[in-house]
Design an enzyme around this catalytic site. Structure first.
Site, PDB file in Angstrom:
ATOM      1  N   HIS A  36       0.976  -1.203   0.017  1.00  0.00           N
ATOM      2  CA  HIS A  36       0.054   0.102  -0.036  1.00  0.00           C
ATOM      3  C   HIS A  36       1.009   1.171   0.098  1.00  0.00           C
ATOM      4  O   HIS A  36       0.578   2.037  -0.706  1.00  0.00           O
ATOM      5  CB  HIS A  36      -1.028  -0.115   1.435  1.00  0.00           C
ATOM      6  CG  HIS A  36      -1.771  -1.095   1.391  1.00  0.00           C
ATOM      7  ND1 HIS A  36      -1.486  -2.030   2.331  1.00  0.00           N
ATOM      8  CD2 HIS A  36      -2.993  -1.294   0.752  1.00  0.00           C
ATOM      9  CE1 HIS A  36      -2.757  -2.960   2.123  1.00  0.00           C
ATOM     10  NE2 HIS A  36      -3.630  -2.601   1.324  1.00  0.00           N
ATOM     11  N   LYS A 148      -1.137  -6.361  -8.030  1.00  0.00           N
ATOM     12  CA  LYS A 148      -1.288  -7.502  -7.252  1.00  0.00           C
ATOM     13  C   LYS A 148      -2.947  -7.871  -7.607  1.00  0.00           C
ATOM     14  O   LYS A 148      -3.053  -9.224  -7.633  1.00  0.00           O
ATOM     15  CB  LYS A 148      -1.066  -7.279  -5.820  1.00  0.00           C
ATOM     16  CG  LYS A 148      -1.906  -8.057  -4.937  1.00  0.00           C
ATOM     17  CD  LYS A 148      -1.026  -9.158  -4.429  1.00  0.00           C
ATOM     18  CE  LYS A 148      -1.583 -10.037  -3.063  1.00  0.00           C
ATOM     19  NZ  LYS A 148      -2.992  -9.920  -2.814  1.00  0.00           N
ATOM     20  N   ASP A 149      -3.546  -7.131  -7.678  1.00  0.00           N
ATOM     21  CA  ASP A 149      -5.236  -7.523  -7.994  1.00  0.00           C
ATOM     22  C   ASP A 149      -5.305  -6.880  -9.331  1.00  0.00           C
ATOM     23  O   ASP A 149      -5.843  -6.075  -9.787  1.00  0.00           O
ATOM     24  CB  ASP A 149      -6.080  -6.465  -7.100  1.00  0.00           C
ATOM     25  CG  ASP A 149      -5.771  -6.915  -5.631  1.00  0.00           C
ATOM     26  OD1 ASP A 149      -6.218  -7.996  -5.258  1.00  0.00           O
ATOM     27  OD2 ASP A 149      -5.121  -6.037  -4.815  1.00  0.00           O
ATOM     28  N   GLN A 152      -8.800  -6.907 -10.690  1.00  0.00           N
ATOM     29  CA  GLN A 152      -9.394  -5.718 -10.219  1.00  0.00           C
ATOM     30  C   GLN A 152      -9.081  -4.428 -11.127  1.00  0.00           C
ATOM     31  O   GLN A 152      -9.967  -3.493 -11.222  1.00  0.00           O
ATOM     32  CB  GLN A 152      -9.183  -5.572  -8.723  1.00  0.00           C
ATOM     33  CG  GLN A 152      -9.541  -4.199  -8.120  1.00  0.00           C
ATOM     34  CD  GLN A 152      -9.236  -4.255  -6.806  1.00  0.00           C
ATOM     35  OE1 GLN A 152     -10.113  -4.795  -5.777  1.00  0.00           O
ATOM     36  NE2 GLN A 152      -8.212  -3.629  -6.093  1.00  0.00           N
ATOM     37  N   SER A 185      -2.577  -7.870   3.155  1.00  0.00           N
ATOM     38  CA  SER A 185      -3.222  -7.543   4.467  1.00  0.00           C
ATOM     39  C   SER A 185      -3.451  -9.126   5.225  1.00  0.00           C
ATOM     40  O   SER A 185      -3.506  -9.033   6.365  1.00  0.00           O
ATOM     41  CB  SER A 185      -4.487  -6.853   4.378  1.00  0.00           C
ATOM     42  OG  SER A 185      -4.309  -5.699   3.755  1.00  0.00           O
TER      43      SER A 185
END
Ligand code: AMP
Length: 280
Positions: A36, A148-149, A152, A185
């Site tokens: 992040h 990473k996503d 998305q 996370s």
């Protein structure tokens, strides 16, 4: 750095800080890590003001216990953000984001029929609801999302087109732990032993890249499943090799597009995803 919880406070702070520079936005669900922070640092470099949101979006969880288990660590998050140059942290309550039930239904066609879309029904609809709502509230010029996503990111780009939004989507590289494990996370939910073994997922992806020159797509996918499942802590949900635009499964290396290998696997009870671009 200011912490705000309401739209009014957010707008007041933005108005007070912003002159004619751009506003960069990093949406997150908190439990922040260096993945992040890399997005935040990029936003800080490229914009006059950076807003980070921390909101665990109930609408994108298709599994209630997954939502309940999701780590919430606001104090530690604020500490981590303090030295990044981030100006405003927006940590709203669900009522602020959804004053009434969001019933919008997005259609992402084939983009959502595979991988995360297939295995987490409703997930991307919830993601589109929250991100479009956050864009409406924060009004960013640029918004930062991690590769990473990977799926998305494609969904968000598609949503921006569908809604004709004036925001530039900035993709950011995957940040990994020393072991290679993609930061997440959810890694916090792993035991020490599980965390060590979870690195088999990224190891397999790195080797997949090497082997893509030597094996057919089908052989490689079977090899990936076998290699990950051989580890007693891990269980593959899917592996897929897709093109990087439509995210559709490819059958051969000849097709004229960059290829990305994607994995979702359980490590114990924790679901992890990762991917690697196979074409240089
Ligand atoms: P999340 O809090 O998991 O919703 O993630 C917020 C943003 O951080 C998303 O755009 C993620 O893709 C991005 N992100 C999460 N983990 C990583 C990572 N290891 N490297 C880069 N970006 C990440």
């Amino acid at each position: 750095m200011f912490l705000v919880e309401t739209i009014e406070d957010l707008r007041n702070k933005i108005d007070a800080l912003k002159d004619d520079g751009t506003l960069g936005f990093v949406p997150t669900m908190g439990a922040l890590h260096m993945g992040h922070i890399s997005l935040v640092e990029k936003a800080v470099l490229e914009n006059q003001i950076t807003v980070v949101s921390i909101f665990v979006n109930p609408n994108q969880f298709n599994d209630k216990s997954d939502l309940e288990k999701y780590p919430r660590t606001l104090e530690a998050d604020l500490k981590l953000l303090k030295d990044t140059g981030c100006n405003i942290v927006f940590a709203p309550d669900a009522k602020v984001i959804y004053p009434k039930k969001d019933t919008r239904k997005f259609d992402f066609g084939p983009l959502e029929s595979i991988m995360e879309g297939k295995h987490r029904p409703g997930h991307f609809n919830g993601v589109a609801q929250v991100v479009s709502r956050l864009f409406e509230i924060v009004k960013p010029k640029k918004a930062y999302f991690g590769l990473k996503d990977f799926q998305q990111l494609a969904i968000i780009k598609n949503m921006v087109k569908q809604l004709d939004l004036q925001v530039q989507i900035v993709p950011c590289d995957i940040i990994r732990e020393k072991s290679g494990l993609a930061m997440s996370s959810r890694n916090e939910l792993l035991t020490a032993e599980e965390r060590k073994n979870a690195a088999v997922i990224s190891d397999t992806l790195f080797k997949t890249k090497e082997l893509s020159k030597k094996k057919s797509v089908q052989e490689l996918k079977s090899w990936m499943v076998e290699t990950i499942n051989k580890n007693k802590y891990l269980s593959v949900e899917y592996v897929e090799i897709v093109d990087d635009i439509q995210l559709q499964p490819v059958n051969s290396w000849d097709e004229n597009s960059a290829k990305v290998a994607c994995v979702a696997a359980f490590c114990g009870k924790v679901r992890l995803i990762d991917n690697i671009v196979l074409t240089d």
